[in-house]
Design a protein around this motif. Structure first.
Motif, mmCIF file in Angstrom:
data_model
loop_
_atom_site.group_PDB
_atom_site.id
_atom_site.type_symbol
_atom_site.label_atom_id
_atom_site.label_comp_id
_atom_site.label_asym_id
_atom_site.label_seq_id
_atom_site.Cartn_x
_atom_site.Cartn_y
_atom_site.Cartn_z
ATOM 1 N N GLY A 96 2.933 -4.308 9.118
ATOM 2 C CA GLY A 96 2.568 -3.383 10.194
ATOM 3 C C GLY A 96 3.453 -2.154 10.217
ATOM 4 O O GLY A 96 3.600 -1.510 11.256
ATOM 5 N N THR A 97 4.035 -1.786 9.078
ATOM 6 C CA THR A 97 4.923 -0.617 9.033
ATOM 7 C C THR A 97 4.139 0.686 9.213
ATOM 8 O O THR A 97 4.489 1.533 10.030
ATOM 9 C CB THR A 97 5.687 -0.584 7.687
ATOM 10 O OG1 THR A 97 6.441 -1.774 7.567
ATOM 11 C CG2 THR A 97 6.600 0.632 7.607
ATOM 12 N N SER A 145 3.911 1.438 -0.881
ATOM 13 C CA SER A 145 4.652 1.488 -2.152
ATOM 14 C C SER A 145 3.777 2.144 -3.219
ATOM 15 O O SER A 145 4.258 2.906 -4.059
ATOM 16 C CB SER A 145 5.027 0.082 -2.604
ATOM 17 O OG SER A 145 5.747 -0.576 -1.592
ATOM 18 N N LYS A 178 0.840 -1.217 0.000
ATOM 19 C CA LYS A 178 0.000 0.000 0.000
ATOM 20 C C LYS A 178 0.867 1.256 0.000
ATOM 21 O O LYS A 178 0.635 2.195 -0.769
ATOM 22 C CB LYS A 178 -0.936 0.009 1.226
ATOM 23 C CG LYS A 178 -1.847 -1.195 1.304
ATOM 24 C CD LYS A 178 -2.746 -1.157 2.518
ATOM 25 C CE LYS A 178 -2.001 -1.248 3.839
ATOM 26 N NZ LYS A 178 -1.213 -2.505 3.989
HETATM 27 N N1 LIG Z 1 7.985 -8.122 -5.345
HETATM 28 C C1 LIG Z 1 7.281 -7.059 -5.031
HETATM 29 N N2 LIG Z 1 7.399 -6.509 -3.825
HETATM 30 C C2 LIG Z 1 6.669 -5.428 -3.525
HETATM 31 C C3 LIG Z 1 5.782 -4.844 -4.460
HETATM 32 N N3 LIG Z 1 5.194 -3.788 -3.868
HETATM 33 C C4 LIG Z 1 5.694 -3.692 -2.624
HETATM 34 N N4 LIG Z 1 6.588 -4.694 -2.396
HETATM 35 C C5 LIG Z 1 7.347 -4.960 -1.185
HETATM 36 O O1 LIG Z 1 6.447 -5.387 -0.188
HETATM 37 C C6 LIG Z 1 6.897 -4.954 1.094
HETATM 38 C C7 LIG Z 1 5.817 -4.176 1.804
HETATM 39 O O2 LIG Z 1 5.557 -2.979 1.094
HETATM 40 P P1 LIG Z 1 4.795 -1.762 1.741
HETATM 41 O O3 LIG Z 1 4.559 -0.786 0.643
HETATM 42 O O4 LIG Z 1 5.496 -1.286 2.948
HETATM 43 O O5 LIG Z 1 3.457 -2.507 2.146
HETATM 44 P P2 LIG Z 1 2.258 -1.945 3.023
HETATM 45 O O6 LIG Z 1 1.038 -2.585 2.484
HETATM 46 O O7 LIG Z 1 2.276 -0.469 3.089
HETATM 47 O O8 LIG Z 1 2.584 -2.563 4.432
HETATM 48 P P3 LIG Z 1 2.055 -2.098 5.900
HETATM 49 O O9 LIG Z 1 2.255 -0.626 6.033
HETATM 50 O O10 LIG Z 1 2.925 -2.877 6.804
HETATM 51 O O11 LIG Z 1 0.628 -2.512 5.992
HETATM 52 C C8 LIG Z 1 8.161 -4.134 0.827
HETATM 53 O O12 LIG Z 1 9.282 -4.949 1.024
HETATM 54 C C9 LIG Z 1 8.043 -3.751 -0.615
HETATM 55 O O13 LIG Z 1 9.285 -3.521 -1.245
HETATM 56 C C10 LIG Z 1 5.674 -5.444 -5.762
HETATM 57 O O14 LIG Z 1 4.948 -5.023 -6.645
HETATM 58 N N5 LIG Z 1 6.448 -6.558 -5.972
#
Ligand SMILES: Nc1nc2c(ncn2[C@@H]2O[C@H](COP(=O)(O)OP(=O)(O)OP(=O)(O)O)[C@@H](O)[C@H]2O)c(=O)[nH]1
Ligand SMILES: [Mg+2]
Length: 445
Positions: free
Chosen positions: A253-254, A235, A233
């Motif tokens: 959980g970041t 990202s 999310k």
């Molecule tokens: N392979 C891959 N990894 C991804 C992609 N998008 C995000 N990631 C990875 O997934 C992990 C979590 O990404 P975040 O963007 O922090 O995910 P989030 O949903 O915000 O996570 P929380 O804030 O913890 O809920 C990171 O290591 C990113 O680099 C993708 O399209 N492909």
């Protein structure tokens, strides 16, 4: 026309340029005494539409500044009244001194939007055009500026006018029957009225769709990005904003506090909010973050609900309204899948950006409507509500005619429809409504 406010008997003045220091400032003076006062302040004769370089003098005859005076003779001015612009050096003190002088000669300080209100009262512009001026000034995107200009040129008003003319034509036909109560309305004639009204209803529906998109472009929209932890999310918000505004880590959980940014999609201001991943947790801080996610979800115009393709079987939780959401399946780079956009879901990889343009297009379509309804003008909630009421009254008239409930009722429905439509351009409207609209304007406009 709403002749609720009498034609002005006094002259008003205000600084029209933004507050603070600058190269130049413009002070406007409008009203019956504007020309006389301006000649007293400049010690010069002012001919219409001739810019002259002149001194500006206070009531004691002492020079305050030197600049340009420009006189617009009524009715050929923005407000439709005698109007003079003073272009001074951009000093707030000079502006104050000049305003004091104008007031000493009998003018008074203008209320916000009072020049535009006078332009409206003098029929230089209608209400929708006056609103377009304020919208042009407050536009946050290029697209909004262009569309506000179209409304200001009267494009929206002209469309409203077209519909109004059709409405009046049917109304006149019906009223003609009502004037001769002995003449029975035959089935064929009733059918003809119904067909005319149905055509009118279709035209109102198109205008309504365009006004809705115009309203969205003007007011912007809130887009929430939500889903389980670690799906990407943050990202995604970073990719949309093209900037690292949210922390991305491999640890679930970041994100705790919602992270927000304003971006532009197809000329529309979009407030994007990244939220804490939703899961069961004992962590007090994370729980509070998830509670905030729920609040954000409730307020968003559209939710991007994200999951991870490597973890299939995810379902949309019940608190997310399917009609207000797009499902995004992220990380297709890990499975080797091709990007794919379906009606309400997209398979993509934020990491490689493949499928991202399709998501942006889907967001645009969901927030602004179909391509056909491509927005020709900027509109406001007030316009949409007035069009909706017009539509309801026209539909009631058709239904009444179909059920042979009498022409009087249909006539009354159409009178109400005309009234609702007339509120858009200000043909009908209360003093309250005008007060509300013009008080939102800048001083000096
Ligand atoms: N392979 C891959 N990894 C991804 C992609 N998008 C995000 N990631 C990875 O997934 C992990 C979590 O990404 P975040 O963007 O922090 O995910 P989030 O949903 O915000 O996570 P929380 O804030 O913890 O809920 C990171 O290591 C990113 O680099 C993708 O399209 N492909
Ligand atoms: Mg995050």
């Amino acid at each position: 026309m709403a002749n609720v406010i009498p034609t002005s008997s006094d002259s008003i003045c205000a600084v029209a340029t933004a507050p603070g220091r600058g190269a130049l400032a413009v002070i406007r003076l409008s009203g019956p005494d504007a020309h006389t006062i301006a000649e007293q302040v400049t010690h010069r004769k002012l001919a219409a539409r001739q810019a002259i370089l002149t001194g500006f003098y206070d009531a004691g005859g002492e020079r305050i500044d030197q600049g340009i005076a420009l006189y617009f003779q009524a009715p050929a001015s923005f407000s439709g009244e005698e109007l003079v612009e003073f272009h001074t050096h951009g000093s707030p003190v000079v502006c104050d001194l000049l305003l004091d002088t104008l007031c000493a000669h009998g003018a008074r300080l203008a209320e916000p939007g009072e020049f535009s209100l006078r332009a409206f009262m003098n029929r230089k512009i209608d209400l929708a055009q006056a609103e377009a001026i304020a919208d042009l000034i407050s536009s946050s995107t290029e697209q909004c500026v262009r569309l506000a200009n179209r409304s200001l040129q009267g494009l929206f008003s002209a469309r409203v006018q077209d519909v109004l003319e059709q409405l009046v034509a049917v109304r006149t036909g019906i009223e003609a029957y009502l004037d001769f109560p002995d003449e029975d309305l035959d089935v064929q004639q009733a059918q003809h009225f119904c067909e005319q009204l149905e055509q009118l209803g279709a035209d109102i529906a198109t205008l309504l769709e365009q006004a809705q998109a115009g309203e969205r472009l003007h007011a912007g929209a809130t887009l929430a990005i939500a889903g389980p932890p670690n799906v990407g999310k943050s990202s995604l918000i970073n990719a949309l904003a093209q900037s690292d505004i949210a922390i991305v880590t491999a640890a679930p959980g970041t994100t705790r506090d919602p992270v927000a940014t304003d971006i532009e999609i197809a000329g529309m201001p979009v407030h994007v909010v990244d939220t804490a991943g939703v899961r069961e947790t004992e962590d007090v801080i994370e729980r509070e973050g998830i509670e905030r996610t729920r609040r954000t979800l409730a307020q968003a115009d559209l939710v991007v609900w994200m999951d991870d393709v490597t973890q299939p079987g995810q379902v949309l939780p019940k608190e997310v309204d399917a009609a207000r959401s797009i499902r995004v399946h992220n990380k297709i780079d890990l499975t080797g899948q091709a990007p794919e956009a379906l009606e309400d879901e997209v398979y993509l990889s934020v990491k490689t950006a493949s499928g991202l343009p399709a998501l942006i297009e889907l967001i645009r379509a969901r927030l602004l409507g179909s391509e056909q309804a491509s927005t020709p003008f900027l509109a406001r909630r007030r316009h949409r509500l007035a069009l909706q009421r017009t539509q309801e009254h026209v539909q009631a008239a058709v239904q009444g005619l179909r059920e042979a409930r009498g022409l009087e009722l249909a006539g009354e429905d159409l009178r109400l429809a005309q009234h609702a439509l007339g509120e858009i351009t200000g043909e009908f409207g209360s003093e309250d409504l005008l007060g509300r609209i013009f008080s939102e304007f800048c001083i000096g406009k």
